[in-house]
Design an enzyme around this catalytic site. Structure first.
Site, PDB file in Angstrom:
ATOM      1  N   HIS A 245       0.833  -1.215   0.000  1.00  0.00           N
ATOM      2  CA  HIS A 245       0.000   0.000   0.000  1.00  0.00           C
ATOM      3  C   HIS A 245       0.859   1.253   0.000  1.00  0.00           C
ATOM      4  O   HIS A 245       1.867   1.334   0.702  1.00  0.00           O
ATOM      5  CB  HIS A 245      -1.030  -0.003   1.126  1.00  0.00           C
ATOM      6  CG  HIS A 245      -0.503   0.037   2.522  1.00  0.00           C
ATOM      7  ND1 HIS A 245      -0.289   1.214   3.199  1.00  0.00           N
ATOM      8  CD2 HIS A 245      -0.186  -0.943   3.394  1.00  0.00           C
ATOM      9  CE1 HIS A 245       0.132   0.947   4.427  1.00  0.00           C
ATOM     10  NE2 HIS A 245       0.218  -0.360   4.568  1.00  0.00           N
ATOM     11  N   GLU A 300      -5.259   1.915   2.068  1.00  0.00           N
ATOM     12  CA  GLU A 300      -5.270   0.670   2.863  1.00  0.00           C
ATOM     13  C   GLU A 300      -5.539   0.953   4.322  1.00  0.00           C
ATOM     14  O   GLU A 300      -6.285   0.237   4.989  1.00  0.00           O
ATOM     15  CB  GLU A 300      -3.920  -0.066   2.704  1.00  0.00           C
ATOM     16  CG  GLU A 300      -3.875  -1.440   3.352  1.00  0.00           C
ATOM     17  CD  GLU A 300      -3.419  -1.467   4.815  1.00  0.00           C
ATOM     18  OE1 GLU A 300      -3.484  -2.527   5.438  1.00  0.00           O
ATOM     19  OE2 GLU A 300      -3.021  -0.415   5.343  1.00  0.00           O
ATOM     20  N   HIS A 405       2.439   3.945  12.236  1.00  0.00           N
ATOM     21  CA  HIS A 405       1.316   4.868  12.497  1.00  0.00           C
ATOM     22  C   HIS A 405       1.718   6.016  13.421  1.00  0.00           C
ATOM     23  O   HIS A 405       0.861   6.663  13.994  1.00  0.00           O
ATOM     24  CB  HIS A 405       0.083   4.141  13.058  1.00  0.00           C
ATOM     25  CG  HIS A 405      -0.403   3.024  12.181  1.00  0.00           C
ATOM     26  ND1 HIS A 405      -1.273   2.049  12.625  1.00  0.00           N
ATOM     27  CD2 HIS A 405      -0.128   2.712  10.891  1.00  0.00           C
ATOM     28  CE1 HIS A 405      -1.514   1.185  11.631  1.00  0.00           C
ATOM     29  NE2 HIS A 405      -0.827   1.575  10.574  1.00  0.00           N
TER      30      HIS A 405
HETATM   31  N1  BES Z   1       0.724  -2.745   8.053  1.00  0.00           N
HETATM   32  C1  BES Z   1      -0.472  -2.806   8.829  1.00  0.00           C
HETATM   33  C2  BES Z   1      -0.866  -4.223   9.158  1.00  0.00           C
HETATM   34  C3  BES Z   1      -0.085  -4.901  10.236  1.00  0.00           C
HETATM   35  C4  BES Z   1       0.392  -4.222  11.339  1.00  0.00           C
HETATM   36  C5  BES Z   1       0.086  -6.257  10.139  1.00  0.00           C
HETATM   37  C6  BES Z   1       1.088  -4.907  12.315  1.00  0.00           C
HETATM   38  C7  BES Z   1       0.766  -6.951  11.104  1.00  0.00           C
HETATM   39  C8  BES Z   1       1.270  -6.261  12.206  1.00  0.00           C
HETATM   40  C9  BES Z   1      -1.615  -2.168   8.056  1.00  0.00           C
HETATM   41  O1  BES Z   1      -1.224  -1.072   7.303  1.00  0.00           O
HETATM   42  C10 BES Z   1      -2.647  -1.699   9.060  1.00  0.00           C
HETATM   43  O2  BES Z   1      -2.405  -0.834   9.840  1.00  0.00           O
HETATM   44  N2  BES Z   1      -3.807  -2.335   9.053  1.00  0.00           N
HETATM   45  C11 BES Z   1      -4.842  -1.964   9.982  1.00  0.00           C
HETATM   46  C12 BES Z   1      -6.128  -2.658   9.585  1.00  0.00           C
HETATM   47  C13 BES Z   1      -6.750  -2.090   8.338  1.00  0.00           C
HETATM   48  C14 BES Z   1      -7.961  -2.913   7.949  1.00  0.00           C
HETATM   49  C15 BES Z   1      -7.149  -0.631   8.540  1.00  0.00           C
HETATM   50  C16 BES Z   1      -4.430  -2.391  11.397  1.00  0.00           C
HETATM   51  O3  BES Z   1      -3.740  -3.393  11.525  1.00  0.00           O
HETATM   52  O4  BES Z   1      -4.842  -1.737  12.348  1.00  0.00           O
HETATM   53 ZN    ZN Z   2       0.538  -1.223   6.405  1.00  0.00          ZN
END
Ligand code: BES
Ligand code: ZN
Length: 444
Positions: A245, A300, A405
């Protein structure tokens, strides 16, 4: 006006009931974003929501008003045994504005996003639950018509290409991407990051008529997804997808267009990794038999929005995606292992193939398996549409980069190195060439 102005993040944070007995987390940002980025934009209205048992318990602990509760038990699965709270999916109606609180609380309580999905109707919610149920019952099999040949038989093509992948190139791309103030999917700077990524991908294939770069427009936000396609010479209708993403998020970026969200690891690293595979394939003159698409997904971080649109559109057009590989966070070595294969919302046979690629081509790497516990990245969009998806990840879940984040998700915080990401580039190149090179279906 941004939704932030109407509903400050602080208010939502303050309204969370403390859950002291549960594991603290550092990553409230995505939840804050969810709060501010759309779902809570309008005034109170009941919506249909589905979520797993764990999220439902958080909802109850938060005393969030809800009605029409339906519980759908899911088939047992070894993947989920290590993570309680996934035995069932719950459908209910709740106030849209309350979902932000659920999201924030889920982050604190479960070290994850709320993991809930909003649906247009009860029927649509039931369909989503049925899709998850089917996926598990079929042993995480895809519903695609043909399965590719997963045997490793392109060593003569893969091996000469692997040493051409360069850490310095990956590093330079991450550095460039983190230099945007943010890559937030609703801000102009996030749209510009997408446009300039498309420009730089175009520059990688001068004079190649079999290569096209396009942007996929999403009706609800300004950032576009970016797609570079190398058209297959033998079976162009069979598509291999490698994605990551291109958007980034922090509470600061959600609040104002000038807010910083470098997103170096999450997920400039994934984009840089796939771009390096692209560079080597193109510069070496490799011509795949199947079509290969490299995709930088928009939005994403706000709920897999870009990949959802794309996977849905491909499914509606009956496009034959033979496999999708997700690269999201590749550059932080948080575990003693090198690559963690995520085994939920992924395809079991393809996951085994990815493990075999590592064993065959990168025997020095230690590969382990783990679950996210929820639809944590874009692979889940392909899975939801019946395609085979896999997700090799940087660390064991919970040992991954703690700064994502936040404004500190930068290269300097991960040692100004792309050594870890380079392993994923090697794996992804092997994936692209092994699947891209044989067009025949699996031998019986
Ligand atoms: N890169 C993350 C996903 C992630 C974080 C996978 C830590 C494994 C460990 C992704 O960009 C993300 O933040 N996803 C969100 C969920 C999405 C549906 C908004 C999350 O994990 O909070
Ligand atoms: Zn991510």
């Amino acid at each position: 006006m941004t939704t932030a102005a109407r509903r400050p993040a602080d208010a939502a944070y303050r309204s969370i009931r403390p859950l002291h007995h549960l594991r603290p987390v550092h990553r409230l940002a995505a939840a804050a974003a969810l709060l501010l980025s759309g779902a809570a934009a309008t005034h109170a209205a009941p919506v249909w929501v589905s979520m797993d048992e764990a999220a439902f318990q958080v909802l109850q602990a938060q005393r969030i008003a809800h009605t029409e509760v339906e519980r759908h038990a899911l088939p047992a699965s070894t993947e989920r045994l290590s993570r309680p709270g996934h035995e069932a999916l719950v459908i209910l109606q709740a106030e849209e504005d309350d979902l932000a609180r659920l999201s924030l609380a889920a982050h604190q309580a479960l070290h994850r996003c709320g993991g809930f999905m909003v649906h247009e109707s009860r029927q649509e919610a039931r369909q989503a639950v049925a899709a998850a149920d089917r996926h598990l019952r079929q042993g995480r099999m895809a519903t695609q018509a043909t399965v590719p040949d997963y045997r490793l038989n392109d060593q003569s093509k893969v091996n000469p290409l692997l040493p051409q992948l360069k850490e310095s190139e990956i590093l330079a791309t991450i550095s460039k991407l983190q230099s945007y103030t943010n890559r937030y999917y609703r801000h102009n700077v996030g749209a510009r990051a997408s446009n300039e990524l498309a420009d730089s991908w175009r520059a990688l294939a001068p004079g190649r008529t079999d290569v096209t770069v396009s942007q996929f427009n999403h009706p609800n936000f300004v950032q576009k997804s970016v797609i570079l396609e190398i058209r297959g010479t033998v079976a162009p209708e069979e598509i291999i997808v490698i994605g990551g993403h291109l958007d980034s998020i922090t509470p600061q970026a959600v609040l104002r267009p000038g807010g910083r969200a470098p997103g170096a690891d999450d997920d400039a690293s994934g984009i840089a990794t796939l771009q390096e595979v692209m560079r080597v394939l193109l510069q070496s003159g490799y011509k795949p038999e199947r079509t290969i698409q490299f995709i930088g997904y928009a939005g994403e971080e706000a709920g897999l929005l870009g990949s959802k649109d794309i996977a849905k559109a491909y499914a509606a057009q009956g496009r034959n995606v033979m496999g999708a590989l997700q690269l999201d966070m590749t550059d932080y070595k948080g575990s003693s292992s090198d690559i963690t294969l995520i085994t939920d919302y992924t395809n079991a046979p393809q996951d085994d193939f990815v493990a075999a690629l590592a064993a065959g081509y990168l025997p020095e790497l230690k590969v382990v398996r783990d679950v996210c516990g929820y639809a944590c990245s874009d692979h889940a969009s392909w899975t939801a549409n019946g395609y085979a998806a896999s997700f090799p990840f940087e660390a064991a879940f919970g040992e991954d980069n703690p700064r994502i984040h936040t404004t500190k998700d930068t290269l300097s915080q991960i040692g100004n190195s792309a050594a870890h990401a380079l392993k994923f580039a090697r794996l992804a190149l092997a994936y692209a060439v092994e699947l891209g090179s044989d067009h025949g279906p699996a031998a019986p």
